[in-house]
Design a protein around this motif. Structure first.
Motif, short mmCIF file in Angstrom:
data_model
loop_
_atom_site.label_atom_id
_atom_site.label_comp_id
_atom_site.label_asym_id
_atom_site.label_seq_id
_atom_site.Cartn_x
_atom_site.Cartn_y
_atom_site.Cartn_z
N ILE A 206 -2.26 6.94 -0.02
CA ILE A 206 -1.44 8.08 -0.44
C ILE A 206 -0.02 7.62 -0.74
O ILE A 206 0.57 7.99 -1.75
N GLY A 207 0.50 6.76 0.13
CA GLY A 207 1.84 6.24 -0.09
C GLY A 207 1.96 5.59 -1.46
O GLY A 207 2.93 5.77 -2.19
N PHE A 208 0.91 4.87 -1.84
CA PHE A 208 0.88 4.18 -3.12
C PHE A 208 0.73 5.18 -4.26
O PHE A 208 1.43 5.12 -5.26
N THR A 209 -0.19 6.13 -4.06
CA THR A 209 -0.46 7.14 -5.08
C THR A 209 0.78 7.93 -5.44
O THR A 209 1.01 8.27 -6.60
N VAL A 210 1.58 8.19 -4.42
CA VAL A 210 2.80 8.97 -4.64
C VAL A 210 3.67 8.29 -5.70
O VAL A 210 4.20 8.94 -6.59
N TYR A 211 3.77 6.98 -5.63
CA TYR A 211 4.60 6.27 -6.61
C TYR A 211 3.95 6.22 -7.98
O TYR A 211 4.60 6.34 -9.01
N ILE A 212 2.63 6.05 -7.98
CA ILE A 212 1.90 6.08 -9.25
C ILE A 212 2.16 7.41 -9.94
O ILE A 212 2.45 7.48 -11.14
N LEU A 213 2.09 8.46 -9.14
CA LEU A 213 2.30 9.81 -9.65
C LEU A 213 3.67 9.91 -10.31
O LEU A 213 3.81 10.39 -11.43
#
Ligand code: ATP
Ligand code: MG
Lengths: 401, 225
Positions: free
Chosen positions: A259-266
């Protein structure tokens, strides 16, 4: 410089319809990313809480072999010196005695985990939040059993009725003991209601003849200190097994990272799309004024100043939109408040380790990153229209406008 | 012999490819003295605009040299040419002369602002220039709130406010009716006679030619006599 600013502001106002649309698009994107970001962060927190606030804790101290073979055979002696847990990083800790058990009513039999707790020390586990019908466990000496609602239903039993519990004792001996159900608890998730039967720690020690605990859960002030505290404890009590929640729950740990990673992708994807739209809008906005820019250059305005004017126009719009977008995002997050009710999908999400609500969670770092990234992207985006303005020669500009 | 405001020597400007060259100017040499009011006339496509553009430093000649005041344009960088335009030249085109978001007085001030002149002095000069061209009372109008003739007068006021060596005007009356053209020409004449501004204007309009003291005739990019 003042001149350029004045021209920029007036031109923004002159093309207010077009700029209003651009502004609106940025506000929606920035606000949207912001809200989604905080919801994702909320989810992340939920995962974490679910993993840590069950009986795990940030760090767990286990009797040797408990990881491989949970049961009463291995325990931490009651006289073990745990004063080393009085550290500033540690918010609280609690010892427990846990054992797999078979629980029987007159009609049904189920497998559960029976747990002896010190109720005064359970302020950080889900036990604190249980809604109890009948009597809760209030003392380590409490001898009655507290079981979950759904387990009680499955066993077709109720308050005041008797149950028989079978366990394997520390010396592989069979233990059979009768309990009276004096309390039935409801929890946010049926997983707890099915899995655990609670009683007082001292009374379970007396019943099983185990003079100690199977494990100690340690709750920290700050998640970030987990591995550091784990390392310290491990070196101070080498005879025991000290593990972190991540080692105990690799799934949640991975989910947390993901999720931490996804947040930045987003953030990257959304703002990337935004920039393309922005460049397009700004280039068109500048093209209709190309003759005007040509005239400014004819009468002696340096190309550098003309470019600056375009960049300033873009950056002003971007900053304004960013401010409004973030404010609107904050408003929405505030409005969502406690969370979006997911009860309809609750059964599904609970299995994943989430509560039935989706609550936003603000992360200051993300807020700053979003702001800084938007401004940088605004600068990059303004480069393209600015380049269009001075790429054409003055005469071309005058002709084409 | 008196001082020269503009001098061109063998100026040639070729457009198009080497294979298909288009000669806009072929070896134009002329001298314009300080204080002259000159019109460049000739049929369409004869190179009038091109001549004004190379003199104004808006494009460079393929061959030949141009001197404005004491500046040799060929030896200037692009950035220096911008300064030459700012300090030594005034421009009036047939349309789109003014900055739409600025008022009349701000449009005139704009040049002085680029030159870095202080606020109070700027405002005084700008108002004085606007008054001289009959625009008293229209100081705060935006270009879109003024007639074509008024806009062209603001353009002259802006072109002369910094006392340029030469005012270049390309078809300045193309969008004006004959009444307004006459009025406009009187103001050009005023700038020339009262302020001593050297004026070079390209025009088709016999009315405008009538006001000028000398006509230079271009045919096929060459001066015709
Ligand atoms: N950018 C250009 N590329 C190619 N040819 C050009 C260009 N600009 C001008 N020309 C050509 O150069 C010649 C002179 O053009 P110029 O615009 O100077 O004429 P003009 O006398 O001002 O005409 P008009 O009276 O119609 O304004 C014409 O043949 C024109 O087609
Ligand atoms: Mg022309």
């Amino acid at each position: 410089m003042y001149l350029v600013l004045q021209l920029a502001l007036r031109n923004i106002w002159r093309q207010r319809r077009r700029n209003g649309l651009v502004l609106f698009a940025i506000v929606v994107s920035v606000g949207g990313v912001f809200v989604m970001n905080s919801l994702a962060r909320g989810m992340e927190q939920d995962f974490l809480r679910f993993s840590i606030e069950n009986l795990r804790g940030h760090i767990k101290i286990l009797a040797p072999n408990q990881l491989d073979e949970p049961g009463l055979q291995y325990s931490i002696p009651i006289d073990t010196d745990l004063s080393l847990l009085a550290r500033p990083e540690i918010e609280s800790w609690t010892p427990r005695l846990r054992s797999p058990a078979v629980i029987m009513s007159e009609r049904e039999t189920r497998g559960v985990e029976i747990i002896g707790i010190d109720p005064t020390r359970e302020s950080h586990s889900f036990i604190e939040d249980l809604v109890v019908e009948g009597e809760a466990i209030t003392d380590t000496d409490d001898q009655h059993l507290l079981i979950g609602r759904s387990l009680a239903d499955e066993l077709k039993t109720g308050l005041g009725r008797r149950l028989v519990v079978l366990m394997t004792g520390p010396d592989d001996n069979a233990i059979e003991i009768g309990f009276r159900v004096l309390g039935i608890f409801k929890s946010t998730t049926s997983r707890y209601e099915d899995a655990y039967a609670l009683t007082g720690l001292s009374s379970l020690q007396a019943i099983t003849g185990v003079d100690g605990f199977t494990d100690v859960s340690v709750y920290l002030e700050d998640l970030a200190t987990t591995s550091e505290v784990q390392a310290t404890l491990a070196s101070q009590i080498p005879e025991l097994n000290v593990v972190t929640w991540e080692q105990l729950d690799p799934f949640t740990s991975e989910m947390y990272r993901f999720i931490g990673f996804t947040v930045y992708i987003l953030i990257v994807v959304f703002l990337g799309t935004l920039v393309f739209g922005l460049i397009n809008a700004l280039v068109t906005a500048v093209l209709v004024r190309i003759r005007e820019f040509g005239m400014l250059r004819v009468v002696g305005m340096k190309s550098r100043l003309v470019v600056m004017q375009v960049v300033i126009e873009c950056v002003i719009i971007m900053l304004l939109a960013l401010a409004i977008g973030l404010a609107a995002g904050l408003l929405v997050i505030w409005w969502i408040g406690d969370g979006i009710d997911l009860t309809a999908f609750a059964a599904g999400v609970e299995a994943f380790g989430m509560g039935a609500r989706m609550a936003p969670h603000l992360v200051v770092d993300d807020f700053v990153i979003l702001g800084v990234a938007s401004v940088i992207l605004g600068l990059i985006a303004s480069y393209f229209p600015a380049r269009r303005v001075i790429k054409a020669s003055i005469l071309q500009s005058l002709r084409d406008g | 012999m008196s001082e020269l405001a503009v001098q061109t020597t063998d100026v040639t400007r070729i457009y198009g490819s080497e294979a298909v060259p288009v000669y806009a100017l072929r070896g134009v040499s002329l001298s314009i003295e300080v204080g002259e009011f000159v019109s460049i006339v000739g049929p369409s496509g004869s190179g009038k605009s091109t001549l004004l553009h190379v003199i104004g430093g808006l494009e460079r000649p393929t061959e030949g040299e141009i001197t404005v005041g004491d500046t040799v344009l060929g030896s200037c960088s692009d950035s220096e040419l911008t300064d030459v335009r700012l300090y030594k030249m005034g421009f009036v085109f047939q349309a789109y002369n003014l900055i739409p978001v600025l008022s009349a007085v701000e449009n005139v001030e704009f040049i002085l602002q680029l030159q870095g002149i202080g606020k109070r002095e700027r405002r005084e000069h700008a108002q004085e220039a606007l008054r001289a061209f009959g625009l008293e009372g229209l100081f705060d109008r935006r270009p879109s709130e003024m007639s074509g003739g008024q806009q062209q007068r603001v353009a002259i006021a802006r072109a002369v406010v910094s006392k340029p060596d030469v005012l270049l005007a390309d078809e300045p009356s193309a969008n004006l009716d004959s009444e307004t053209t006459k009025e406009f020409c009187e103001y050009l004449q005023h700038a020339n006679e009262e302020r001593g501004v050297t004026i070079l204007t390209a025009t088709h309009d016999p009315l405008v030619m009538g006001y000028t003291k000398r006509q230079i005739r271009l045919v096929d990019g060459q001066i015709a006599t």
